[in-house]
Structure formats: structure tokens, C-alpha cells
Enzyme design. Sequence first.
Site, short mmCIF file in Angstrom:
data_model
loop_
_atom_site.label_atom_id
_atom_site.label_comp_id
_atom_site.label_asym_id
_atom_site.label_seq_id
_atom_site.Cartn_x
_atom_site.Cartn_y
_atom_site.Cartn_z
N LYS A 52 -69.26 39.28 -21.29
CA LYS A 52 -69.39 40.55 -20.56
C LYS A 52 -68.16 41.42 -20.76
O LYS A 52 -68.27 42.62 -21.03
CB LYS A 52 -69.61 40.27 -19.06
CG LYS A 52 -71.02 39.76 -18.77
CD LYS A 52 -71.20 39.25 -17.34
CE LYS A 52 -72.61 38.65 -17.21
NZ LYS A 52 -72.87 38.01 -15.91
N GLN A 96 -69.63 36.95 -10.50
CA GLN A 96 -70.39 35.98 -11.29
C GLN A 96 -70.91 34.85 -10.39
O GLN A 96 -70.15 34.24 -9.63
CB GLN A 96 -69.50 35.41 -12.40
CG GLN A 96 -70.21 34.45 -13.34
CD GLN A 96 -71.29 35.13 -14.18
OE1 GLN A 96 -71.11 36.24 -14.68
NE2 GLN A 96 -72.43 34.47 -14.31
N ASP A 119 -75.42 44.53 -10.60
CA ASP A 119 -76.36 43.41 -10.73
C ASP A 119 -77.66 43.69 -9.99
O ASP A 119 -78.65 42.98 -10.18
CB ASP A 119 -75.73 42.12 -10.15
CG ASP A 119 -75.34 41.14 -11.25
OD1 ASP A 119 -75.84 41.30 -12.37
OD2 ASP A 119 -74.56 40.22 -10.96
#
Length: 294
Positions: A52, A96, A119
Site C-alpha cells: 500500500k 490495517q 476503507d
Amino acid sequence: MAVLIDGAKIAAGVRQRVADEAARLATQGIVPGLAVVLVGEDPASQIYVRSKIRQTKAAGLASFEHRLPATAAQEELLDLVRVLNADDRVDGILVQLPLPRHIDSDRVLDAIDPAKDVDGFHPVNVGRLSSGTGGLIPCTPLGCMMLLDTVIDDYRGLKAVVIGKSNIVGKPVAMLLLERECTVTVTHIATRNLPDIVRTADILVVAAGAPGLVRGDWIRPGAIVIDVGINRIPDGDGSRIVGDVAFDEMDLAGAITPVPGGVGPMTIACLLENTVRAAERRRAVAGDFQPVPA
Ligand code: NAD
């Protein structure tokens, strides 16, 4: 033979679009920024976070990296999220998952500013998705729709079957298909007569985490098959990655995504796209990044 939907190539196109938009914003003095927070040493998470960060920088976005030890207290993580919420250079915040067990993931996700929730897991964005009112959309489902868009012009009235009802893939992808006026059936582990239901599908999205679950004789001729599954199975002395669909049996499908090289590469590309989208909305600048069309 089914048409192969080349996720690697389509994802490269999305990354290029993000890079072009970032270059255009840079001329206005704006550099969209993504903060990635990793707690602990989970090996798979470390790999994801590294990719990422690498792809964020490659697209010309600013990357802010925060690592906390596995022993970090929940309050420490919440404090960090508050700092990132208040940091004007940060347009997107990604924590994460999975988090260590002593941390309540829901509390952490709820603390992220919904305008920076790239997200798409914050309850406000989940609600906006279900009411079709344009929040940030989770990356993997957004990627699935972009892949479908390459082979479908008109979704109205198509029969879509989703296997899996998780909050990160199954449910949001079902909502997006519903927005396009597909007739959607969501199935799961307790569904009865799954093969018969799948046989009705013009569009099949599989996110079960069950290697080879969907067999060739479940497929309606011409169906579009999106295989989200990522499963590591033993292979000789080593292992290999397979999807949830028995790929070699998919002759009747109209089009299909391979695993690897299908949905997988789209997820990070969509994270970058969401970051630019969040930046344009939050900073109220005109941009090319529109919400996924209804
Ligand atoms: P999950 O475990 O949270 O949910 C799985 C869902 O599938 C559940 O709703 C369950 O009821 C259903 N299911 C499981 N086995 C089934 C079966 N035999 N028949 C019918 N339904 C069944 O999983 P998830 O997080 O949604 O992930 C699903 C798969 O997608 C996994 O393989 C995961 O690795 C992969 N994934 C890939 C990406 C990507 O970037 N490509 C992103 C997220 C998840």
C-alpha cells in the site's frame, strides 16, 4: 471459452488515473495524503502495508506510516486516530486489520473521521452505501464493480448472486449491485441448494474463502464470474493461491476473473482512488473522481 477479465491490467489503468489526477491537483498545491496504521507484526499485514505504501508513493500521493507494537493500548491507538483526524495533510486513514485481540476493532473504526475513512468501514459510510447516498465505498467491492463495468453495459434487471455475506465484501457488493438495479440474491454458509441458486445468475460474485467451491455445472451459460477468494492451498512441496471458483471448469462462463490477477490488484488501486476522492471532497476542489454511478 470465457473471456478473461484482466484485473492486473485494469488496476494499472486505475493507478494511472490516480497518478494523473494527483499531478493535476499538485498544480493547485494539493497533495492527497494516506496514513496507514499497522499494529503488531502480523506477517500478511506487513506485506499488505508495504505494498500500500509503495503504490501510494508511486502514484504521487503523500504516505504517512505509523507502526505501533502489538502491546499498544487501545487508548494509544485511539489517540493516534484522533491526531490523524485533525491532521490537514491526511485525507485517508487506513487502520490495517486484523488488530490484536485486546483491541476493540469496532471502536477504532468508529473513531475514524468518516470523511477520511478510505476503507469505507465506518458506520456512516456503511449507511450511506445502503441508502445510495454517496459515501466512501469499501475497496474490494468497488474493485469488483470496476471489473464488471468492463464487460457489462446495462445492469438493469440482471440476476446477480453473491456468495458470502461479510461486511467487507459480500454485503457491500450486494448493495452496489442493487443500486444498479440488478435482482440480487445474497447467499452464505447456511444457504440451501446453493448450486441451484447460482445456476440462475447472470452475474456471480464469490467471496467465501472456500477453494474451488463453485463448480462448472453451477454456471449459467454466459454468466459473468467475479472470484474474490484468495486461498493458499498445498501444492507439491510448496503452496499456491487459488480462488473460490474451480477455474478450469468455467468454460460456460461469459467472462471470469483469474486468481491471482483478478480482484486482488484492484483492492489497493481502489484504495488510492478513494484517497483522491476523499481529498477532493474534503478540500472541496473540483475533480474527476465521481462516486460509483448508481
Ligand atoms: P469471511 O470469512 O468474513 O466471510 C465468508 C462468507 O462466505 C461468510 O458469509 C460465509 O457464510 C460464506 N461462506 C463460507 N463458506 C461457504 C460455503 N461453503 N458456501 C457458501 N457460503 C460460504 O470472508 P471475507 O473477508 O468476505 O473474504 C472472503 C474471501 O475473499 C477470502 O478468501 C478472502 O481472502 C478474500 N478476500 C479477497 C480480497 C481481495 O483483495 N481480493 C479482499 C477481501 C477478501
